[in-house]
Design a protein around this motif. Sequence first.
Motif, PDB file in Angstrom:
ATOM      1  N   VAL A   1      34.953  48.272  44.448  1.00 52.06           N
ATOM      2  CA  VAL A   1      36.051  48.654  45.081  1.00 52.06           C
ATOM      3  C   VAL A   1      35.801  50.255  45.487  1.00 52.06           C
ATOM      4  O   VAL A   1      36.250  50.545  46.793  1.00 52.06           O
ATOM      5  CB  VAL A   1      37.233  48.485  44.319  1.00 52.06           C
ATOM      6  CG1 VAL A   1      38.420  48.841  44.955  1.00 52.06           C
ATOM      7  CG2 VAL A   1      37.382  46.900  43.870  1.00 52.06           C
ATOM      8  N   ASP A   2      35.375  51.069  44.678  1.00 57.93           N
ATOM      9  CA  ASP A   2      35.289  52.477  45.256  1.00 57.93           C
ATOM     10  C   ASP A   2      34.096  52.465  46.437  1.00 57.93           C
ATOM     11  O   ASP A   2      34.770  53.541  47.348  1.00 57.93           O
ATOM     12  CB  ASP A   2      34.689  53.283  43.992  1.00 57.93           C
ATOM     13  CG  ASP A   2      35.707  53.636  42.724  1.00 57.93           C
ATOM     14  OD1 ASP A   2      36.818  53.323  43.204  1.00 57.93           O
ATOM     15  OD2 ASP A   2      35.188  53.731  41.991  1.00 57.93           O
TER      16      ASP A   2
ATOM     17  N   ASP B   1      31.251  62.970  45.043  1.00 55.91           N
ATOM     18  CA  ASP B   1      32.701  63.749  45.566  1.00 55.91           C
ATOM     19  C   ASP B   1      31.943  65.272  46.248  1.00 55.91           C
ATOM     20  O   ASP B   1      32.762  66.361  46.123  1.00 55.91           O
ATOM     21  CB  ASP B   1      33.382  64.047  44.400  1.00 55.91           C
ATOM     22  CG  ASP B   1      34.319  62.849  44.146  1.00 55.91           C
ATOM     23  OD1 ASP B   1      34.450  61.947  45.126  1.00 55.91           O
ATOM     24  OD2 ASP B   1      34.579  62.519  42.885  1.00 55.91           O
ATOM     25  N   LYS B   2      30.809  65.257  46.387  1.00 55.50           N
ATOM     26  CA  LYS B   2      30.183  66.461  46.835  1.00 55.50           C
ATOM     27  C   LYS B   2      29.822  66.369  48.477  1.00 55.50           C
ATOM     28  O   LYS B   2      29.074  67.033  48.914  1.00 55.50           O
ATOM     29  CB  LYS B   2      28.899  67.060  46.222  1.00 55.50           C
ATOM     30  CG  LYS B   2      29.106  67.209  44.911  1.00 55.50           C
ATOM     31  CD  LYS B   2      27.689  67.483  44.129  1.00 55.50           C
ATOM     32  CE  LYS B   2      27.942  67.813  42.475  1.00 55.50           C
ATOM     33  NZ  LYS B   2      28.688  68.876  42.212  1.00 55.50           N
TER      34      LYS B   2
ATOM     35  N   VAL C   1      26.644  46.779  56.134  1.00 55.03           N
ATOM     36  CA  VAL C   1      26.428  46.700  54.634  1.00 55.03           C
ATOM     37  C   VAL C   1      26.919  45.472  54.025  1.00 55.03           C
ATOM     38  O   VAL C   1      28.029  45.235  54.124  1.00 55.03           O
ATOM     39  CB  VAL C   1      26.884  48.142  54.180  1.00 55.03           C
ATOM     40  CG1 VAL C   1      28.258  48.265  54.393  1.00 55.03           C
ATOM     41  CG2 VAL C   1      26.410  48.244  52.812  1.00 55.03           C
ATOM     42  N   HIS C   2      26.161  44.938  53.000  1.00 55.87           N
ATOM     43  CA  HIS C   2      26.692  44.109  52.364  1.00 55.87           C
ATOM     44  C   HIS C   2      27.250  44.964  50.943  1.00 55.87           C
ATOM     45  O   HIS C   2      26.200  45.570  50.330  1.00 55.87           O
ATOM     46  CB  HIS C   2      25.815  42.879  51.941  1.00 55.87           C
ATOM     47  CG  HIS C   2      26.245  41.840  50.913  1.00 55.87           C
ATOM     48  ND1 HIS C   2      25.829  41.891  49.760  1.00 55.87           N
ATOM     49  CD2 HIS C   2      27.238  41.008  50.865  1.00 55.87           C
ATOM     50  CE1 HIS C   2      26.381  40.900  48.915  1.00 55.87           C
ATOM     51  NE2 HIS C   2      27.372  40.379  49.659  1.00 55.87           N
ATOM     52  N   CYS C   3      28.452  44.676  50.571  1.00 57.58           N
ATOM     53  CA  CYS C   3      29.027  45.254  49.102  1.00 57.58           C
ATOM     54  C   CYS C   3      29.743  44.514  48.468  1.00 57.58           C
ATOM     55  O   CYS C   3      30.723  44.050  49.117  1.00 57.58           O
ATOM     56  CB  CYS C   3      29.824  46.679  49.903  1.00 57.58           C
ATOM     57  SG  CYS C   3      30.178  47.604  48.600  1.00 57.58           S
ATOM     58  N   HIS C   4      29.455  44.219  47.296  1.00 57.25           N
ATOM     59  CA  HIS C   4      29.750  43.140  46.434  1.00 57.25           C
ATOM     60  C   HIS C   4      31.288  43.481  46.309  1.00 57.25           C
ATOM     61  O   HIS C   4      31.763  44.706  46.040  1.00 57.25           O
ATOM     62  CB  HIS C   4      29.089  43.186  45.204  1.00 57.25           C
ATOM     63  CG  HIS C   4      29.457  41.916  44.210  1.00 57.25           C
ATOM     64  ND1 HIS C   4      30.596  41.895  43.443  1.00 57.25           N
ATOM     65  CD2 HIS C   4      28.895  41.029  44.192  1.00 57.25           C
ATOM     66  CE1 HIS C   4      30.705  40.512  43.038  1.00 57.25           C
ATOM     67  NE2 HIS C   4      29.650  39.910  43.225  1.00 57.25           N
ATOM     68  N   SER C   5      32.077  42.567  46.207  1.00 59.73           N
ATOM     69  CA  SER C   5      33.496  42.484  45.924  1.00 59.73           C
ATOM     70  C   SER C   5      34.038  43.457  44.726  1.00 59.73           C
ATOM     71  O   SER C   5      35.194  44.074  44.808  1.00 59.73           O
ATOM     72  CB  SER C   5      34.255  41.455  45.875  1.00 59.73           C
ATOM     73  OG  SER C   5      33.558  40.549  44.755  1.00 59.73           O
ATOM     74  N   ARG C   6      33.126  43.546  43.960  1.00 53.07           N
ATOM     75  CA  ARG C   6      33.623  44.340  42.600  1.00 53.07           C
ATOM     76  C   ARG C   6      33.561  45.833  42.815  1.00 53.07           C
ATOM     77  O   ARG C   6      33.869  46.747  42.143  1.00 53.07           O
ATOM     78  CB  ARG C   6      32.539  43.901  41.546  1.00 53.07           C
ATOM     79  CG  ARG C   6      31.265  44.473  41.392  1.00 53.07           C
ATOM     80  CD  ARG C   6      30.312  43.806  40.114  1.00 53.07           C
ATOM     81  NE  ARG C   6      29.184  44.337  40.267  1.00 53.07           N
ATOM     82  CZ  ARG C   6      28.020  43.815  40.667  1.00 53.07           C
ATOM     83  NH1 ARG C   6      28.204  42.565  41.115  1.00 53.07           N
ATOM     84  NH2 ARG C   6      26.844  44.118  40.653  1.00 53.07           N
TER      85      ARG C   6
END
Length: 141
Positions: A118-119, A86-87, A111-116
């Motif tokens: 969420v953020d 958050d900076k 980008v491959h970003c795992h489903s878990r």
Amino acid sequence: MGIRRAKVDDWKRVKQLLEQLDYPESGLFLETKIKTMLGDPNEELLVYELEAEVVAVMSLHFIPQLALEGDFARISYFAVDKIARDKGIGREIEEYCTQLAKDRKCDRLEVHCHSRRVDAHRFYFRQGYVESPKYLIKMLV
């Protein structure tokens, strides 16, 4: 200091960041992997320093395409320390990598970003990414 290319000596701090992504075993081979990546012209391993401490890491791969004019750039690992979130650090590194990809004549950044994660998905959507629903893998080990 901001964004800079990683050094092999950063491996311990990179290991801690990868642990925050649930990769606890990376310390066994991380130093060797960093050396390999730093020697490959199609790889960028970047870190972000804040007050002389590495607080983020991103690995970016450039993938030449045979049938398309533009190449691809792929983010494979991206972590910002939970105490430094958050900076605007994540946005700054992602935008820097976007420019690197454009400079290398890439026409997309993926980008491959795992489903878990969420953020992380919310972050990528804010940065202009769209979902590409099919991603297939074959485990070789």
